[in-house]
Design a protein around this motif. Structure first.
Motif, mmCIF file in Angstrom:
data_model
loop_
_atom_site.group_PDB
_atom_site.id
_atom_site.type_symbol
_atom_site.label_atom_id
_atom_site.label_comp_id
_atom_site.label_asym_id
_atom_site.label_seq_id
_atom_site.Cartn_x
_atom_site.Cartn_y
_atom_site.Cartn_z
ATOM 1 N N LEU A 288 -13.436 2.272 3.828
ATOM 2 C CA LEU A 288 -13.658 3.188 2.705
ATOM 3 C C LEU A 288 -14.003 2.454 1.407
ATOM 4 N N ASP A 289 -13.039 1.762 0.813
ATOM 5 C CA ASP A 289 -13.254 1.143 -0.496
ATOM 6 C C ASP A 289 -14.288 0.031 -0.448
ATOM 7 N N GLY A 290 -15.291 0.148 -1.311
ATOM 8 C CA GLY A 290 -16.341 -0.858 -1.362
ATOM 9 C C GLY A 290 -17.408 -0.663 -0.308
ATOM 10 N N THR A 291 -17.122 0.143 0.702
ATOM 11 C CA THR A 291 -18.089 0.403 1.771
ATOM 12 C C THR A 291 -18.711 1.783 1.584
ATOM 13 N N LEU A 292 -17.895 2.808 1.651
ATOM 14 C CA LEU A 292 -18.402 4.163 1.428
ATOM 15 C C LEU A 292 -18.298 4.580 -0.028
ATOM 16 N N CYS A 293 -17.312 4.053 -0.752
ATOM 17 C CA CYS A 293 -17.148 4.504 -2.137
ATOM 18 C C CYS A 293 -16.910 3.346 -3.093
ATOM 19 N N VAL A 294 -17.195 3.617 -4.361
ATOM 20 C CA VAL A 294 -16.933 2.678 -5.456
ATOM 21 C C VAL A 294 -16.183 3.434 -6.548
ATOM 22 N N HIS A 295 -15.426 2.704 -7.335
ATOM 23 C CA HIS A 295 -14.660 3.315 -8.419
ATOM 24 C C HIS A 295 -15.544 3.552 -9.642
ATOM 25 N N PHE B 124 3.229 -2.039 10.879
ATOM 26 C CA PHE B 124 2.535 -2.390 12.115
ATOM 27 C C PHE B 124 1.415 -3.406 11.874
ATOM 28 N N GLY B 125 1.031 -3.587 10.614
ATOM 29 C CA GLY B 125 -0.039 -4.518 10.290
ATOM 30 C C GLY B 125 -1.254 -3.798 9.751
ATOM 31 N N VAL B 126 -1.888 -4.397 8.748
ATOM 32 C CA VAL B 126 -3.115 -3.867 8.168
ATOM 33 C C VAL B 126 -4.277 -4.765 8.575
ATOM 34 N N LYS B 127 -5.504 -4.269 8.405
ATOM 35 C CA LYS B 127 -6.667 -5.099 8.732
ATOM 36 C C LYS B 127 -6.537 -6.452 8.044
ATOM 37 N N VAL C 81 -7.737 -14.373 -1.483
ATOM 38 C CA VAL C 81 -6.408 -13.962 -1.023
ATOM 39 C C VAL C 81 -6.507 -13.195 0.286
ATOM 40 N N GLU C 82 -5.392 -13.165 0.982
ATOM 41 C CA GLU C 82 -5.333 -12.443 2.249
ATOM 42 C C GLU C 82 -5.127 -10.951 1.983
ATOM 43 N N PRO C 83 -5.549 -10.084 2.916
ATOM 44 C CA PRO C 83 -5.257 -8.651 2.782
ATOM 45 C C PRO C 83 -3.752 -8.433 2.652
ATOM 46 N N ALA C 84 -3.391 -7.395 1.887
ATOM 47 C CA ALA C 84 -1.982 -7.122 1.618
ATOM 48 C C ALA C 84 -1.576 -5.775 2.187
ATOM 49 N N GLU C 85 -0.262 -5.555 2.239
ATOM 50 C CA GLU C 85 0.247 -4.325 2.831
ATOM 51 C C GLU C 85 0.210 -3.141 1.876
ATOM 52 N N SER C 86 -0.137 -3.363 0.624
ATOM 53 C CA SER C 86 -0.257 -2.270 -0.337
ATOM 54 C C SER C 86 -1.263 -2.656 -1.403
ATOM 55 N N ASN D 172 -7.327 0.108 4.615
ATOM 56 C CA ASN D 172 -6.073 -0.559 4.286
ATOM 57 C C ASN D 172 -5.340 0.135 3.146
ATOM 58 N N GLY D 173 -5.876 1.236 2.662
ATOM 59 C CA GLY D 173 -5.229 1.970 1.590
ATOM 60 C C GLY D 173 -4.183 2.945 2.107
ATOM 61 N N ALA D 174 -3.249 3.316 1.226
ATOM 62 C CA ALA D 174 -2.192 4.259 1.583
ATOM 63 C C ALA D 174 -2.775 5.657 1.780
#
Length: 272
Positions: free
Chosen positions: A59-66, A197-200, A99-104, A168-170
């Motif tokens: 979603l973020d950065g792929t389908l949508c931008v802020h 369980f793990g995020v991308k 940085v590595e992907p984060a859980e939030s 990876n978003g909530a």
């Protein structure tokens, strides 16, 4: 469009973990409207496949931008905590690549701000409070389609492929964005972040989507803008990968290699 590997070459799918088929409530099964406008529930456990191939989107950065500028958000965040600003949008994007992907979302912002502080010679101890203020300043409904994204999504749907979302978003944050874009019901499954369980790039979210759609990784295309989270994770499971970079378009020596690179999502229709 740049294709770095032959399309026909597929990796062998890795053996699925038990997490990939365990929970039914981690994701949402979507709906679409039929040609008469009636809402049809698309549940993979009761709906036969319309096609042997599947497309999964980030979603973020792929389908949508802020719509809000990063510059304004940084001003608001640093002002809120009373700290002199030590980084700009370019610094934050550079830190994000390191940085590595984060859980939030907040933890991801904290990691980025910590790296930016260290690079600027500032105190990284305040990164957490700045990250919270940055997140508070964001209006998650203020989003727009990335150029070509709306047409790319519709092209994937019109092609007869099964279409899902892996982010990876909530759940709450991402549902706000999807509702603002009017595409919540365009996906047959929507997989949100489940940190326990793990995020991308961990396998769980990909496997959850594949399981919901009863899809084979070898006939699934994954579309995303992050080399670390999207391309690396999808590659590991044997999916065809489409990288849609927003800034850096050249691969580093240690970067995962996508099957295709699309500077614009307008080129996706030719692949599906």
């Amino acid at each position: 469009m740049v294709s770095r590997r032959p399309v026909a070459r597929r990796r062998q799918p890795r053996e699925r973990s038990s997490q990939g088929t365990s929970r039914q409530d981690d994701t949402e099964i979507g709906h679409r409207s039929d040609e008469n406008g009636a809402t049809v529930r698309l549940n993979p456990t009761t709906t036969s496949h319309r096609s042997e191939v599947t497309v999964l989107f980030d979603l973020d950065g792929t389908l949508c931008v802020h719509d809000q500028s990063t510059d304004a958000l940084l001003d608001a965040a640093f002002d809120a905590v009373g700290i002199d600003r030590y980084c700009g949008p370019t610094d934050l994007r550079s830190a994000a690549a390191a940085v590595e992907p984060a859980e939030s979302d907040v933890e991801f912002y904290r990691r980025c701000l910590r790296v930016a502080a260290e690079r600027a010679g500032a105190d990284p101890a305040d990164a957490g409070s700045i990250a919270l203020a940055y997140d508070d300043a964001i209006d998650h409904g203020a989003v727009s389609f990335r150029d070509g994204a709306a047409d790319a999504l519709e092209a994937a749907i019109d092609s007869g492929r099964r279409v899902g979302l892996v982010t990876n978003g909530a759940r709450g944050t991402q549902r706000t964005k999807l509702d603002a874009l009017g595409i919540t019901d365009r996906f047959e499954t929507r997989v949100y972040a489940e940190p326990e369980f793990g995020v991308k790039p961990e396998p769980y979210p990909f496997e959850r989507a594949l399981g919901n759609l009863e899809a084979d990784p070898a006939t699934t295309t994954y579309v995303g803008d992050s080399l670390r989270a999207d391309v690396a994770g999808a590659n590991a499971l044997g999916m065809e990968t489409v990288w849609t970079p927003t800034d850096v378009t050249e691969l580093g020596p240690d970067d995962p290699e996508p099957d295709h690179t699309l500077p614009s999502l307008a080129g996706l229709a030719a692949l599906v």
